[in-house]
Scaffold this motif. Structure first.
Motif, PDB file in Angstrom:
ATOM      1  N   VAL A  93      69.127-141.287 132.502  1.00 47.05           N
ATOM      2  CA  VAL A  93      68.531-141.420 131.174  1.00 47.05           C
ATOM      3  C   VAL A  93      69.647-141.442 130.146  1.00 47.05           C
ATOM      4  CG1 VAL A  93      67.050-140.330 129.450  1.00 47.05           C
ATOM      5  CG2 VAL A  93      66.388-140.278 131.865  1.00 47.05           C
ATOM      6  N   VAL A  94      69.656-142.486 129.330  1.00 49.28           N
ATOM      7  CA  VAL A  94      70.695-142.658 128.323  1.00 49.28           C
ATOM      8  C   VAL A  94      70.333-141.934 127.030  1.00 49.28           C
ATOM      9  CG1 VAL A  94      71.951-144.342 126.914  1.00 49.28           C
ATOM     10  CG2 VAL A  94      71.370-144.881 129.285  1.00 49.28           C
ATOM     11  N   SER A  95      69.078-142.037 126.624  1.00 49.67           N
ATOM     12  CA  SER A  95      68.662-141.420 125.368  1.00 49.67           C
ATOM     13  C   SER A  95      67.156-141.227 125.353  1.00 49.67           C
ATOM     14  CB  SER A  95      69.085-142.278 124.168  1.00 49.67           C
ATOM     15  OG  SER A  95      68.477-143.557 124.228  1.00 49.67           O
ATOM     16  N   GLN A  96      66.700-140.327 124.492  1.00 53.21           N
ATOM     17  CA  GLN A  96      65.275-140.090 124.283  1.00 53.21           C
ATOM     18  C   GLN A  96      65.030-139.874 122.801  1.00 53.21           C
ATOM     19  OE1 GLN A  96      64.845-136.846 127.206  1.00 53.21           O
ATOM     20  NE2 GLN A  96      63.525-138.211 128.408  1.00 53.21           N
ATOM     21  N   PHE A  97      64.002-140.543 122.282  1.00 52.12           N
ATOM     22  CA  PHE A  97      63.698-140.499 120.850  1.00 52.12           C
ATOM     23  C   PHE A  97      62.203-140.251 120.662  1.00 52.12           C
ATOM     24  CE2 PHE A  97      67.724-142.581 120.762  1.00 52.12           C
ATOM     25  CZ  PHE A  97      68.241-142.448 119.473  1.00 52.12           C
ATOM     26  N   THR A  98      61.851-139.714 119.498  1.00 50.31           N
ATOM     27  CA  THR A  98      60.441-139.548 119.153  1.00 50.31           C
ATOM     28  C   THR A  98      60.250-139.674 117.646  1.00 50.31           C
ATOM     29  OG1 THR A  98      58.496-138.103 119.400  1.00 50.31           O
ATOM     30  CG2 THR A  98      60.603-137.027 118.943  1.00 50.31           C
ATOM     31  N   ASP A  99      59.035-140.072 117.241  1.00 51.23           N
ATOM     32  CA  ASP A  99      58.682-140.150 115.822  1.00 51.23           C
ATOM     33  C   ASP A  99      57.165-140.020 115.711  1.00 51.23           C
ATOM     34  OD1 ASP A  99      58.914-140.343 113.108  1.00 51.23           O
ATOM     35  OD2 ASP A  99      59.879-142.316 113.090  1.00 51.23           O
ATOM     36  N   ASN A 100      56.692-139.726 114.511  1.00 47.35           N
ATOM     37  CA  ASN A 100      55.269-139.455 114.293  1.00 47.35           C
ATOM     38  C   ASN A 100      54.654-140.467 113.334  1.00 47.35           C
ATOM     39  OD1 ASN A 100      55.476-136.981 115.805  1.00 47.35           O
ATOM     40  ND2 ASN A 100      56.372-136.029 113.991  1.00 47.35           N
ATOM     41  N   TYR A 101      53.303-140.545 113.359  1.00 44.70           N
ATOM     42  CA  TYR A 101      52.559-141.322 112.378  1.00 44.70           C
ATOM     43  C   TYR A 101      51.276-140.555 112.052  1.00 44.70           C
ATOM     44  CZ  TYR A 101      51.877-143.088 117.137  1.00 44.70           C
ATOM     45  OH  TYR A 101      51.770-143.185 118.490  1.00 44.70           O
ATOM     46  N   PRO A 102      50.711-140.767 110.876  1.00 37.64           N
ATOM     47  CA  PRO A 102      49.607-139.912 110.412  1.00 37.64           C
ATOM     48  C   PRO A 102      48.237-140.318 110.956  1.00 37.64           C
ATOM     49  CG  PRO A 102      50.200-141.477 108.715  1.00 37.64           C
ATOM     50  CD  PRO A 102      51.179-141.691 109.836  1.00 37.64           C
ATOM     51  N   ILE A 103      47.323-139.370 110.871  1.00 35.46           N
ATOM     52  CA  ILE A 103      45.899-139.584 111.141  1.00 35.46           C
ATOM     53  C   ILE A 103      45.134-139.074 109.928  1.00 35.46           C
ATOM     54  CG2 ILE A 103      43.949-139.072 112.664  1.00 35.46           C
ATOM     55  CD1 ILE A 103      45.892-138.398 114.856  1.00 35.46           C
ATOM     56  N   SER A 104      44.125-139.810 109.457  1.00 37.79           N
ATOM     57  CA  SER A 104      43.324-139.350 108.326  1.00 37.79           C
ATOM     58  C   SER A 104      41.909-139.014 108.788  1.00 37.79           C
ATOM     59  CB  SER A 104      43.276-140.421 107.226  1.00 37.79           C
ATOM     60  OG  SER A 104      42.595-141.572 107.674  1.00 37.79           O
ATOM     61  N   PHE A 105      41.369-137.925 108.252  1.00 35.74           N
ATOM     62  CA  PHE A 105      40.031-137.447 108.584  1.00 35.74           C
ATOM     63  C   PHE A 105      39.159-137.513 107.330  1.00 35.74           C
ATOM     64  CE2 PHE A 105      42.993-135.550 111.458  1.00 35.74           C
ATOM     65  CZ  PHE A 105      42.333-135.322 112.656  1.00 35.74           C
ATOM     66  N   ASP A 106      37.861-137.737 107.505  1.00 32.52           N
ATOM     67  CA  ASP A 106      36.971-137.593 106.366  1.00 32.52           C
ATOM     68  C   ASP A 106      35.809-136.683 106.740  1.00 32.52           C
ATOM     69  OD1 ASP A 106      34.923-139.019 107.637  1.00 32.52           O
ATOM     70  OD2 ASP A 106      35.378-140.901 106.630  1.00 32.52           O
ATOM     71  N   ILE A 107      34.970-136.363 105.770  1.00 33.55           N
ATOM     72  CA  ILE A 107      33.912-135.363 105.985  1.00 33.55           C
ATOM     73  C   ILE A 107      32.765-135.901 106.834  1.00 33.55           C
ATOM     74  CG2 ILE A 107      34.441-134.150 103.838  1.00 33.55           C
ATOM     75  CD1 ILE A 107      32.032-135.555 102.558  1.00 33.55           C
ATOM     76  N   TYR A 108      32.778-137.214 107.139  1.00 36.69           N
ATOM     77  CA  TYR A 108      31.691-137.812 107.910  1.00 36.69           C
ATOM     78  C   TYR A 108      32.029-137.932 109.397  1.00 36.69           C
ATOM     79  CZ  TYR A 108      30.300-139.045 103.184  1.00 36.69           C
ATOM     80  OH  TYR A 108      29.977-138.994 101.852  1.00 36.69           O
ATOM     81  N   GLY A 109      33.121-137.320 109.803  1.00 40.36           N
ATOM     82  CA  GLY A 109      33.526-137.398 111.203  1.00 40.36           C
ATOM     83  C   GLY A 109      34.222-138.694 111.552  1.00 40.36           C
TER      84      GLY A 109
END
Length: 512
Positions: A27-43
């Motif tokens: 294994v040469v390298s390992q990377f990670t990143d995130n992205y958002p999730i949006s919720f509303d009151i209607y499920g």
């Protein structure tokens, strides 16, 4: 030319990637990143498909930049990207392949009423047996039906019915295709014939196959689109894309190396217990147990149970009640829980029902909410936190036992148990589960098992060597037998409460 394989795991809330040097076998390298999730009151829950694509593309660029910085020679580099994505996503596109909706992930509850109607119908058993997917609103099939009933114009105007996987493949290659591994988690695929269930899709939602991606083998390799070629133009790197599998299949491969005698406990935002099998779902004795069956490749399947009440519930408690962004309090309480005492104040604390985001086991029931039962003026925040941890763990044990029963309790007792996923990083969590299950567990010190599983999938003949390298960082956690009696009593008390709640809900919804 230097050759590399990049396993890119695009999960519910983050992307993780591992780069494998084929020549040097490391294994040469390992990377990670995130992205958002949006919720509303209607499920309803949404994600921006373009934002996910940009995060994935940026991560790919970062990996290439890092590789070029690490290698001093001018040899041309050849990278095959092997892709997985989270199961059960839905995305509507126009004829030009532009998004007409957000990505709708598995957690979205808008289709609950649709799934309930079908759960009570004669089609319930047929859908489960043909698609491998028990009736459950997590599956895109029910969201498609919801659109047909509630926003028919949008569904009719859409040129394509997609998922995040085929959208990313299109962005990278210009082709609208999907592997039958990921497709099998949609509820729209006949898992034995490996084709879209055309009659079901038309009967239930009046959509035809022209809107769906072309199904191809997960081993197929695609050339990059002109846009991607231009993006990397001027670099000493060539990139192409292997279609890959689902994140569930990649996780199972990464933790078992195709071994059919190993159970994988995957613990991330959601959670699942599954096993690789050479046979599809048995038709007998699976209804009402939440057992599902998805395809891995032309020769194998994964069979198991998933639950919604994984790390997302722990996050909910930490952020809303412990008022924190880290797990220090959870870790402290868990440390104490690995040395339970049996004093009355401990054994009479509240019972936590972890169905905060609904639940899929032992079968899906709509409108399930969580509960903290038995609060008193003497209840401390530590005791409430301990109850929350126990409730999540007890739910894990419940589905573990259901999977064992499906494969045969006697046979399953001989299986190895491997734990993976983000929750494994919580100190003492796995010791608690080992005590609760009364089973030893293998744990590897990596958050990248799934991305490494993609590499093992693609380099199948070299998978044992890669697996051996991964296993060098494993650990084995064994149960503390002295705690089994106390935990058994606590579990049975919890099980009685949650089964009573489920029985009441079934009566309310007239589910037999």
């Amino acid at each position: 030319m230097s050759t590399y394989i990049l396993g890119m795991d695009v999960g519910t809330s983050s992307v993780k990637a591992s780069l494998w040097d084929v020549e040097k076998e490391r294994v040469v390298s390992q990377f990670t990143d995130n992205y958002p999730i949006s919720f509303d009151i209607y499920g309803r829950i949404r994600q921006d498909p373009e934002a996910i694509y940009q995060v994935v593309l940026q991560l790919l660029e970062n990996i290439i930049d890092d590789l070029e910085a690490k290698t001093e020679n001018n040899r041309r580099k050849f990278i095959t990207v092997v892709l997985d994505t989270a199961l059960h996503t839905l995305l509507l596109l126009d004829e030009q392949m532009n998004p007409m909706s957000d990505v709708i992930p598995w957690m979205d509850a808008r289709a609950d009423s649709v799934a309930l109607e079908i759960l009570k119908s004669e089609q319930n058993a047929e859908i489960h047996e043909r698609t491998g997917c028990p009736v459950d609103s997590v599956y895109p099939l029910y969201k498609i039906i919801w659109f047909a009933r509630n926003n028919a114009d949008l569904l009719k105007q859409s040129g394509k019915i997609s998922s995040i996987k085929d959208y990313l493949l299109y962005k990278f290659t210009g082709l609208f295709v999907l592997d039958f591994s990921t497709a099998s988690g949609s509820g729209c695929l006949d898992i034995r014939k490996r084709c879209w269930a055309e009659d079901l899709l038309w009967d239930l939602a009046r959509v035809d196959l022209s809107k769906f991606p072309t199904l191809i083998s997960p081993y197929e390799v695609l050339e990059p689109s002109g846009e991607i070629k231009r993006f990397f133009e001027g670099r000493n790197v060539y990139v192409n894309f292997a279609v890959g599998v689902s994140d569930a299949a990649a996780s199972s491969i990464g933790t078992t190396c195709f071994n059919p005698n190993t159970l994988t406990i995957s613990m991330g935002t959601s959670a699942a217990i599954r096993k690789i099998s050479p046979e599809p779902l048995k038709k007998a004795n699976v209804l009402d147990k939440g057992i599902w069956c998805y395809i891995v490749d032309e020769k194998s399947y994964i069979i198991g149970i998933a639950m919604r009440s994984g790390g997302c519930v722990m996050d909910w408690w930490v952020k809303n009640f412990l008022k924190s962004d880290d797990y220090n309090e959870i870790v402290r309480v868990l440390r104490d829980m690995t040395y339970y005492d049996s004093s009355p104040i401990r054994t009479t604390r509240p019972i936590f029902i972890p169905t905060i985001y609904g639940e899929r086991v032992p079968r899906w029931i709509p409108n399930r909410n969580g509960a903290l039962l038995g609060l008193s003026g003497a209840t401390s925040i530590d005791e409430a936190t301990q109850s929350v941890i126990e409730g999540i763990g007890f739910n894990f044990r419940r589905i573990f036992e259901a999977v064992e029963t499906y494969f045969g309790r006697g046979e399953a007792a001989s299986y190895n148990v491997v734990a993976t996923g983000g929750m494994c990083q919580i100190q003492n969590w796995l010791q608690f589960l080992s005590n609760l299950f009364n089973r030893s567990m293998i744990i590897r010190e990596s958050r990248f098992d799934t991305s490494l599983g993609l590499i093992m999938f693609y380099l199948k003949e070299k998978a044992p060597a890669i697996f051996e390298l991964m296993s060098a960082k494993k650990d084995v956690i064994s149960p503390k037998k002295s705690l089994s009696g106390l935990l058994e009593n606590l579990y049975l008390k919890w099980l009685n409460e949650i089964e009573s709640m489920e029985e009441r809900l079934c009566k309310i919804h007239d589910i037999t």
